[in-house]
Scaffold this motif. Sequence first.
Motif, PDB file in Angstrom:
ATOM      1  N   PHE A   5       0.810  -0.912   0.252  1.00 61.37           N
ATOM      2  CA  PHE A   5       0.007   0.117  -0.214  1.00 61.37           C
ATOM      3  C   PHE A   5       0.509   1.830   0.405  1.00 61.37           C
ATOM      4  O   PHE A   5       0.677   2.187   0.369  1.00 61.37           O
ATOM      5  N   GLY A   6       1.988   0.924   0.045  1.00 56.98           N
ATOM      6  CA  GLY A   6       2.897   1.971  -0.016  1.00 56.98           C
ATOM      7  C   GLY A   6       2.673   3.931  -0.823  1.00 56.98           C
ATOM      8  O   GLY A   6       3.536   4.504  -1.174  1.00 56.98           O
ATOM      9  N   SER A   7       1.984   3.097  -2.152  1.00 61.05           N
ATOM     10  CA  SER A   7       2.170   4.179  -2.656  1.00 61.05           C
ATOM     11  C   SER A   7       0.647   3.603  -3.949  1.00 61.05           C
ATOM     12  O   SER A   7       0.509   2.063  -4.332  1.00 61.05           O
ATOM     13  N   SER A   8       0.204   4.689  -5.158  1.00 63.94           N
ATOM     14  CA  SER A   8      -1.177   4.323  -5.918  1.00 63.94           C
ATOM     15  C   SER A   8      -0.262   2.267  -6.733  1.00 63.94           C
ATOM     16  O   SER A   8      -1.069   1.559  -6.901  1.00 63.94           O
ATOM     17  N   ALA A   9       0.493   2.905  -7.446  1.00 68.36           N
ATOM     18  CA  ALA A   9       1.370   1.938  -7.894  1.00 68.36           C
ATOM     19  C   ALA A   9       1.269   0.701  -7.222  1.00 68.36           C
ATOM     20  O   ALA A   9       0.346  -0.816  -8.145  1.00 68.36           O
ATOM     21  N   ARG A  10       2.034   0.362  -7.040  1.00 74.22           N
ATOM     22  CA  ARG A  10       1.465  -1.239  -5.334  1.00 74.22           C
ATOM     23  C   ARG A  10       0.169  -1.770  -5.293  1.00 74.22           C
ATOM     24  O   ARG A  10       0.375  -2.476  -5.251  1.00 74.22           O
ATOM     25  N   LEU A  11      -0.762  -0.514  -4.823  1.00 78.06           N
ATOM     26  CA  LEU A  11      -1.655  -0.808  -4.427  1.00 78.06           C
ATOM     27  C   LEU A  11      -2.770  -1.079  -5.631  1.00 78.06           C
ATOM     28  O   LEU A  11      -3.051  -2.597  -5.827  1.00 78.06           O
TER      29      LEU A  11
END
Length: 332
Positions: free
Chosen positions: A31-37
Motif C-alpha cells: 500500500f506504499g504507493s498507488s502503483a503498488r496498490l
Amino acid sequence: MLAALALSALILLAIGASPLDAFGLIINGAFGSSARLAYVLTAWAPVLLCAAGLLVTFAAGLWNIGIEGQVVLGAIFATGVLRWLQPSLPPALTLIAAALGAALGGALWGVLTGLLKRYGNVNEIFGGLGLNFIAGSLTVYLVLGPWKRPGIGSTSGTEPFPPSLWLPAFPGFQVSPVEILLALAAIAVVGVALRGTYFGLRLKAIGKNVRAAYTLGVSTDRHMLLAFAICGALAGLAGWVLIVGTSARHNLFPLISGGYGFLAILVVLLANLSAAWSVPISVFFAAIAMGSLQLALQRQLDSSLGGVIQGLLVLSVLITQGLQARLFKRKS
C-alpha cells in the motif's frame, strides 16, 4: 490471527530478521504507493474469481483442488481464441469471445474432475491434482510447440498480444475496471445464489449429507457436475484476466496460474465459506503476496515467507474453530 502473527514473528527471528521491519516492508510493499496498490488489485481480481468458484464447490462438499488446472485451461482457451480471431474481429469483440472461450475451457476442465469422481470413482482431490499436472504440461507443449514464437523455442511464453487486446486501465493507476467489476460481480452473484436460491439450498443440502439430499429428491450428480462447471468457468475467467489484464504479460507461459487458485482455497477457508468475507480477506492475502516481494528486494529474504504467513493464518483460524466446536460440544 494474533497466534499466526506471533508464529510468523518467531520464524522471522529464527532466520535473523526483524519481524517489525518485515511486516512494515510487506505493508509498504502493498500500500506504499498507488502503483503498488494497483499491483495488489491485479492479483486480487483472479484470486476473488477463483474464490467465488470455490464457494460453489465447497458448498456442495467438493474439494476442488484442481482449480489451478482450470485457471490454466482458461488461459489456454483465451489464448487460442485471441490467436484465432485477432485479425478478423474488432478488439472488443475478440476480448469478449476470449472471455467466453476461457470460461468454457475452465468449465470443461472442472466437469472432467466431476466425471472422474462420478464414473471413475476418483476422489476429486486426486483427480484435480492429476488434471493440474496435465494442464501445466499442456501449456509447456503449446509454448514450445504449436504456439512457439517465430524462430524461438523458449519457455518464456508465446508471442505477446498487441495493446489493442489488453484490458483498458485507469490513467496513472495500472488496473483495469473490467477486472475489478468482473470479480465483484462474480462474488456477488455467487453469494446471492448460495443464500437466496433453491439451487444454493440444494448444493448446501448435498454438502451436508449427499445421501439424505438424494433421498429427498435432489439430483445430486447433476448438481455436483454443475458446481464443478460453474467453479471451472469462474477459474477460467481468472485465466482470461491473467492473459489480457493490465499488468499481465499478455501471453501464455508455463505456471501462468501463479498459485492464485491455491491462494483462493486459503481465502475461502479463512472466510468460513462466506462470500462477503471473501472480499476483504482476498484483498488481505493479495496484499501479503505482493507486499512480500519487498522482502527479497529490500532485505534479500525469500518472498515465500508471505506464503508462510498466509498458511499460518489459515491454520490458526481452523484450529481455533476446531477447539471452539469441541468446547461447544462438551458444554451441550
